[in-house]
Design an enzyme around this catalytic site. Structure first.
Site, PDB file in Angstrom:
ATOM      1  N   ASP A  97       0.849  -1.185   0.000  1.00  0.00           N
ATOM      2  CA  ASP A  97       0.000   0.000   0.000  1.00  0.00           C
ATOM      3  C   ASP A  97       0.889   1.241   0.000  1.00  0.00           C
ATOM      4  O   ASP A  97       1.796   1.356   0.823  1.00  0.00           O
ATOM      5  CB  ASP A  97      -0.887  -0.018   1.245  1.00  0.00           C
ATOM      6  CG  ASP A  97      -2.053   0.943   1.134  1.00  0.00           C
ATOM      7  OD1 ASP A  97      -2.408   1.328   0.000  1.00  0.00           O
ATOM      8  OD2 ASP A  97      -2.613   1.309   2.180  1.00  0.00           O
ATOM      9  N   TYR A 122       1.106   5.724  -0.569  1.00  0.00           N
ATOM     10  CA  TYR A 122       0.659   6.896   0.212  1.00  0.00           C
ATOM     11  C   TYR A 122       0.867   8.098  -0.697  1.00  0.00           C
ATOM     12  O   TYR A 122       1.610   9.005  -0.389  1.00  0.00           O
ATOM     13  CB  TYR A 122       1.571   6.944   1.448  1.00  0.00           C
ATOM     14  CG  TYR A 122       1.236   7.848   2.586  1.00  0.00           C
ATOM     15  CD1 TYR A 122      -0.021   7.824   3.183  1.00  0.00           C
ATOM     16  CD2 TYR A 122       2.203   8.679   3.134  1.00  0.00           C
ATOM     17  CE1 TYR A 122      -0.297   8.629   4.278  1.00  0.00           C
ATOM     18  CE2 TYR A 122       1.948   9.478   4.234  1.00  0.00           C
ATOM     19  CZ  TYR A 122       0.690   9.447   4.807  1.00  0.00           C
ATOM     20  OH  TYR A 122       0.421  10.227   5.909  1.00  0.00           O
ATOM     21  N   HIS A 135      -3.907  13.947   0.999  1.00  0.00           N
ATOM     22  CA  HIS A 135      -4.157  12.998   2.092  1.00  0.00           C
ATOM     23  C   HIS A 135      -2.995  12.997   3.084  1.00  0.00           C
ATOM     24  O   HIS A 135      -3.206  13.049   4.303  1.00  0.00           O
ATOM     25  CB  HIS A 135      -4.367  11.594   1.523  1.00  0.00           C
ATOM     26  CG  HIS A 135      -4.408  10.513   2.561  1.00  0.00           C
ATOM     27  ND1 HIS A 135      -5.431  10.382   3.461  1.00  0.00           N
ATOM     28  CD2 HIS A 135      -3.519   9.527   2.853  1.00  0.00           C
ATOM     29  CE1 HIS A 135      -5.196   9.347   4.260  1.00  0.00           C
ATOM     30  NE2 HIS A 135      -4.044   8.811   3.918  1.00  0.00           N
ATOM     31  N   GLU A 175     -10.531   3.786   3.394  1.00  0.00           N
ATOM     32  CA  GLU A 175      -9.656   4.578   2.535  1.00  0.00           C
ATOM     33  C   GLU A 175      -9.997   4.216   1.091  1.00  0.00           C
ATOM     34  O   GLU A 175      -9.905   3.052   0.698  1.00  0.00           O
ATOM     35  CB  GLU A 175      -8.173   4.313   2.827  1.00  0.00           C
ATOM     36  CG  GLU A 175      -7.770   4.765   4.224  1.00  0.00           C
ATOM     37  CD  GLU A 175      -6.257   4.873   4.445  1.00  0.00           C
ATOM     38  OE1 GLU A 175      -5.497   4.184   3.739  1.00  0.00           O
ATOM     39  OE2 GLU A 175      -5.856   5.664   5.323  1.00  0.00           O
ATOM     40  N   GLU A 184      -9.161   3.890  -2.539  1.00  0.00           N
ATOM     41  CA  GLU A 184      -7.881   3.757  -3.237  1.00  0.00           C
ATOM     42  C   GLU A 184      -8.090   3.082  -4.589  1.00  0.00           C
ATOM     43  O   GLU A 184      -9.159   2.537  -4.885  1.00  0.00           O
ATOM     44  CB  GLU A 184      -6.906   2.897  -2.413  1.00  0.00           C
ATOM     45  CG  GLU A 184      -6.723   3.372  -0.987  1.00  0.00           C
ATOM     46  CD  GLU A 184      -5.500   2.793  -0.309  1.00  0.00           C
ATOM     47  OE1 GLU A 184      -4.674   2.142  -1.002  1.00  0.00           O
ATOM     48  OE2 GLU A 184      -5.370   2.979   0.914  1.00  0.00           O
ATOM     49  N   ASP A 233      -9.214   0.257   1.740  1.00  0.00           N
ATOM     50  CA  ASP A 233      -8.247  -0.122   2.781  1.00  0.00           C
ATOM     51  C   ASP A 233      -8.846   0.233   4.139  1.00  0.00           C
ATOM     52  O   ASP A 233      -8.553   1.279   4.717  1.00  0.00           O
ATOM     53  CB  ASP A 233      -6.944   0.653   2.515  1.00  0.00           C
ATOM     54  CG  ASP A 233      -5.910   0.444   3.599  1.00  0.00           C
ATOM     55  OD1 ASP A 233      -5.902  -0.631   4.215  1.00  0.00           O
ATOM     56  OD2 ASP A 233      -5.108   1.378   3.822  1.00  0.00           O
ATOM     57  N   ARG A 278      -8.309   3.581  13.148  1.00  0.00           N
ATOM     58  CA  ARG A 278      -7.388   4.689  13.426  1.00  0.00           C
ATOM     59  C   ARG A 278      -6.840   4.677  14.843  1.00  0.00           C
ATOM     60  O   ARG A 278      -5.709   5.118  15.078  1.00  0.00           O
ATOM     61  CB  ARG A 278      -8.101   6.027  13.186  1.00  0.00           C
ATOM     62  CG  ARG A 278      -8.626   6.208  11.785  1.00  0.00           C
ATOM     63  CD  ARG A 278      -7.534   6.152  10.756  1.00  0.00           C
ATOM     64  NE  ARG A 278      -8.072   6.326   9.406  1.00  0.00           N
ATOM     65  CZ  ARG A 278      -7.345   6.180   8.308  1.00  0.00           C
ATOM     66  NH1 ARG A 278      -6.064   5.844   8.368  1.00  0.00           N
ATOM     67  NH2 ARG A 278      -7.905   6.345   7.121  1.00  0.00           N
ATOM     68  N   GLN A 303      -4.175   1.971  14.897  1.00  0.00           N
ATOM     69  CA  GLN A 303      -3.047   2.446  14.088  1.00  0.00           C
ATOM     70  C   GLN A 303      -2.228   3.519  14.816  1.00  0.00           C
ATOM     71  O   GLN A 303      -0.985   3.487  14.806  1.00  0.00           O
ATOM     72  CB  GLN A 303      -3.594   3.005  12.770  1.00  0.00           C
ATOM     73  CG  GLN A 303      -2.545   3.496  11.789  1.00  0.00           C
ATOM     74  CD  GLN A 303      -3.176   4.147  10.548  1.00  0.00           C
ATOM     75  OE1 GLN A 303      -4.389   4.112  10.361  1.00  0.00           O
ATOM     76  NE2 GLN A 303      -2.342   4.729   9.705  1.00  0.00           N
ATOM     77  N   TYR A 331       1.811   2.463  15.339  1.00  0.00           N
ATOM     78  CA  TYR A 331       2.530   2.629  14.071  1.00  0.00           C
ATOM     79  C   TYR A 331       3.943   3.193  14.191  1.00  0.00           C
ATOM     80  O   TYR A 331       4.687   3.156  13.201  1.00  0.00           O
ATOM     81  CB  TYR A 331       1.701   3.478  13.093  1.00  0.00           C
ATOM     82  CG  TYR A 331       1.909   4.966  13.177  1.00  0.00           C
ATOM     83  CD1 TYR A 331       1.390   5.698  14.227  1.00  0.00           C
ATOM     84  CD2 TYR A 331       2.634   5.631  12.204  1.00  0.00           C
ATOM     85  CE1 TYR A 331       1.573   7.061  14.300  1.00  0.00           C
ATOM     86  CE2 TYR A 331       2.834   7.006  12.269  1.00  0.00           C
ATOM     87  CZ  TYR A 331       2.301   7.713  13.318  1.00  0.00           C
ATOM     88  OH  TYR A 331       2.495   9.065  13.390  1.00  0.00           O
ATOM     89  N   LYS A 376      -4.681  -2.085  10.011  1.00  0.00           N
ATOM     90  CA  LYS A 376      -4.997  -2.282   8.596  1.00  0.00           C
ATOM     91  C   LYS A 376      -5.232  -3.746   8.229  1.00  0.00           C
ATOM     92  O   LYS A 376      -5.930  -4.032   7.249  1.00  0.00           O
ATOM     93  CB  LYS A 376      -3.820  -1.800   7.738  1.00  0.00           C
ATOM     94  CG  LYS A 376      -3.405  -0.367   7.963  1.00  0.00           C
ATOM     95  CD  LYS A 376      -4.312   0.600   7.220  1.00  0.00           C
ATOM     96  CE  LYS A 376      -3.691   1.986   7.143  1.00  0.00           C
ATOM     97  NZ  LYS A 376      -4.461   2.850   6.258  1.00  0.00           N
ATOM     98  N   THR A 404      -9.053  -5.848   3.684  1.00  0.00           N
ATOM     99  CA  THR A 404      -8.911  -4.919   2.566  1.00  0.00           C
ATOM    100  C   THR A 404      -9.841  -5.435   1.479  1.00  0.00           C
ATOM    101  O   THR A 404      -9.755  -6.606   1.109  1.00  0.00           O
ATOM    102  CB  THR A 404      -7.461  -4.907   2.038  1.00  0.00           C
ATOM    103  OG1 THR A 404      -6.571  -4.607   3.115  1.00  0.00           O
ATOM    104  CG2 THR A 404      -7.288  -3.894   0.919  1.00  0.00           C
ATOM    105  N   THR A 446      -4.838   6.448  -0.025  1.00  0.00           N
ATOM    106  CA  THR A 446      -6.084   7.199  -0.044  1.00  0.00           C
ATOM    107  C   THR A 446      -6.049   8.312  -1.083  1.00  0.00           C
ATOM    108  O   THR A 446      -5.081   9.042  -1.183  1.00  0.00           O
ATOM    109  CB  THR A 446      -6.331   7.839   1.331  1.00  0.00           C
ATOM    110  OG1 THR A 446      -6.222   6.811   2.311  1.00  0.00           O
ATOM    111  CG2 THR A 446      -7.703   8.478   1.401  1.00  0.00           C
ATOM    112  N   GLU A 466     -10.391  12.191   7.420  1.00  0.00           N
ATOM    113  CA  GLU A 466     -10.251  13.532   6.854  1.00  0.00           C
ATOM    114  C   GLU A 466     -11.609  14.227   6.728  1.00  0.00           C
ATOM    115  O   GLU A 466     -11.728  15.433   6.992  1.00  0.00           O
ATOM    116  CB  GLU A 466      -9.595  13.450   5.478  1.00  0.00           C
ATOM    117  CG  GLU A 466      -8.162  12.952   5.498  1.00  0.00           C
ATOM    118  CD  GLU A 466      -7.700  12.519   4.126  1.00  0.00           C
ATOM    119  OE1 GLU A 466      -7.858  11.313   3.798  1.00  0.00           O
ATOM    120  OE2 GLU A 466      -7.204  13.371   3.371  1.00  0.00           O
TER     121      GLU A 466
END
Lengths: 405, 405
Positions: free
Chosen positions: A122, A124, A129, A196, A198, A230, A234, A237, A241, A250, A254, A341, A355
């Site tokens: 994945d 970014y 984003h 997300e 994607e 995805d 949060r 994460q 992370y 995550k 998916t 995203t 967001e």
């Protein structure tokens, strides 16, 4: 270029689209199908006639499989041959009589995960984003990390939990940050479950370990694309992370579309990137229009809550692929890599609830949603200009949230 | 308990070891073999006799495969049955006459990647290693991140670049940090190529997406272990890893032993963990001795440069598994997860060159090495107490560095 299939020309799945998937009906063995209008064409059954233009019998064996992988492994020349043959078979009325019996109404078909996922990476790639997330997750620092404009940041995800659209998603449990009293971490069902929006890229042609794939070889290796959700927890994460990246936030699920759209169907959707400054290193240089004009809609319980524009993405798929392999990492048939995203400049173009609700502080939509509630259903829709002047649809990605166990 | 196989009882591969691998000879098809002394027993050929104790014919089909995956998928009862049967066949002289023709000298066998890797997860379970790396990578902050003692930190690696011992490793190229003048990032062959001495855990029994695997079910899901070298390009890693974790600094190659040692062979090696403070959350609780006393040696060009002790690891494999699945992520047969670098308290017990040379500032060993040079060969060796009172060897992991292309 017209199709004899009833309704196909007036649909978003005309002769200029022709995505591939895996379907079955009434307990039959899953096998490769091609979407045309509201039908799925049983590809191997039609190709097995033999004598068709384009090496039909050769393709029949690759399509008589429960995944696209055998077909993906055939490589670009076979993919192009197959597409020419499909256009002939579904476009020229001379083939109607013997092909029509192998058209299954999509409503009667069960659609399966279209390919066996080898490795899943994945990225970014949206500046908007990354900037939004950076401002929320690292409020005291720069929104973008110093590397962001020099390379497409990516990480490996869990291939074994990639599921096909329509699969329910169980709300994950896990650890979250301890309270400010210094006690133990929180534990329980995620309270900040998110999506997300994607785009996923599906690798067909493998590469050799120790070599790299230049940006110019993108279309030799990548067969096509599939919208991807995805799902992200949060709170899990945010706690886990640092320093090794997202993991359990995550890895629970998916979702991808049942349909993989060949790159050729996106020829009219190719657009220049918005612009890269500073200029990337030479191994990341791209010629011509490296982006795609694909319009997304995020639909929450039937309401369109956002319209992310893929054309706004900073890094292109050819650059992601070149970066992914610049260290000699090999590709396998079935590798999946995703854009990260998709978020545009405007609030109503953001590709995640994080967001859209600005970290849960600004409820959005009809129901004043911040993060996902149990029972919520999210559908990602995407369309792009087709080569025949209209639009084509990429396959939808739908998923409903089940309560935590 | 003695074996009739010549030399087996005096070797580190006696009846209390019996690791599984995949071998071939002279262009034959690869198939499952069991190591005994200096021989590989052709497992399916022997089991195919039928009439043996322990359901030999049933196992024969699973072993007549080019990977261990079919056998791994049979689950714990079959693994235990197989081990009893192997001990009978290789221990009771009555089986010698018909079994001996199926013993291949290991020097004549080509050893293959023992299983098809589904997903690969790398953890970070050594307190000493995490502390050392934290001090070097984040000199201005706390060595350990706030989450480290609450959960076994992990991330997904690249399954497709896991290779068997003996495979050469091409030095990767990639981006490194820009100089202090604010210019573009460095690009070229890694100048800080490193190893990480780890232990890998091989999953046999899958689990269902949306459910979790408790620590107590560890031995139901994990078949066995294999030493692992997580080759690492520190300069690439240092530039890329914030915020989404290591990617190209790791994904070019990961080497494992050709031999997978069943958990049963490690029964006498089980030891209590060094101690966990604070006490982990309930889902991470373990009963009894959850660690392993496995002694590693890191051999650089023939010289032992370090002796990392696995017994020093903070987080146990049962805890890694429970954490990996607590969010509902499913397991597949062939999943591989690794411990992270094994480092002890002493300098000569560190499991990476980064630590042994303290970030390249303190050359070590006969040749005053800091990071890997082209042509260097690294071998990881590991031994543990066996259930017969002596020691058993885990399979070696060897790899040689080829110059960048």
């Amino acid at each position: 270029m017209k199709s004899w299939v009833p309704g196909a020309d007036d649909s978003l799945f005309g002769l200029d689209n022709l995505p591939y998937g895996v379907f079955s009906r009434d307990g039959e063995e899953p096998r490769v199908g091609v979407r045309i209008g509201d039908f799925v064409m049983d590809a191997s059954a039609v190709a097995a006639y033999g004598g068709d233009p384009g090496d039909g019998p050769h393709l029949a064996a690759a399509w008589d499989q429960p995944s696209l992988n055998a077909f993906l492994a055939l490589g670009r020349p076979a993919w192009d041959t197959a597409r020419e043959w499909l256009v002939e078979v579904l476009g020229n009325e001379v083939h109607a009589e013997r092909t029509a019996p192998h058209l299954v109404p999509v409503a009667e078909a069960t659609l399966h995960l279209p390919f066996v996922v080898a490795d899943y990476v994945d990225f970014y790639c949206s500046l908007q984003h990354a900037t939004n997330v950076g401002r929320m997750f690292r409020p005291d620092g720069d929104a973008l990390t110093p590397n962001w404009q020099h390379l497409p940041i990516g990480y490996h995800g869990r291939a074994g939990t990639v599921v096909v659209s329509g699969t329910d998603v169980r709300r994950p449990s896990g650890q979250g940050r301890p309270g400010s009293d210094g006690g133990p971490p929180a534990f329980g069902p995620s309270r900040r479950l998110d999506i997300e929006a994607e785009l996923g890229f599906v690798v067909g042609t493998p590469s050799t370990q120790g070599t790299s794939v230049p940006t110019g070889a993108y279309a030799d290796h990548v067969f096509g694309v599939t919208p991807l959700n995805d799902w992200s927890a949060r709170d899990i994460q945010a706690w886990e992370y640092v320093p090794l990246g997202p993991f359990l936030g995550k890895s629970f699920a998916t979702s991808i579309s049942p349909w993989v759209t060949p790159l050729a169907a996106l020829d009219a959707a190719r657009v220049p990137l918005p612009g890269q400054d500073p200029e990337p290193l030479p191994y990341l240089a791209v010629d011509g229009p490296a982006g795609y004009d694909i319009a997304y809609e995020i639909v929450l319980n039937g309401e369109v809550v956002s319209r992310p524009p893929y054309a706004a993405m900073y890094w292109s798929p050819a650059q992601m692929l070149a970066h992914l392999t610049v260290n000699g990492a090999s590709l396998r048939t079935g590798d999946l890599y995703a854009s990260g995203t998709i978020s545009g400049d405007e609030r109503e173009q953001r590709g995640s609830f994080l967001e859209l609700s600005w970290g849960g502080t600004e409820p959005f939509g009809r129901d004043g949603r911040t993060f996902l509630e149990d029972g919520d259903e999210v559908v990602l829709r995407a369309t792009a200009p087709g080569v025949l002047g209209g639009r084509i649809a990429l396959g939808e990605v739908a998923g409903k949230i089940l309560p935590a166990l």
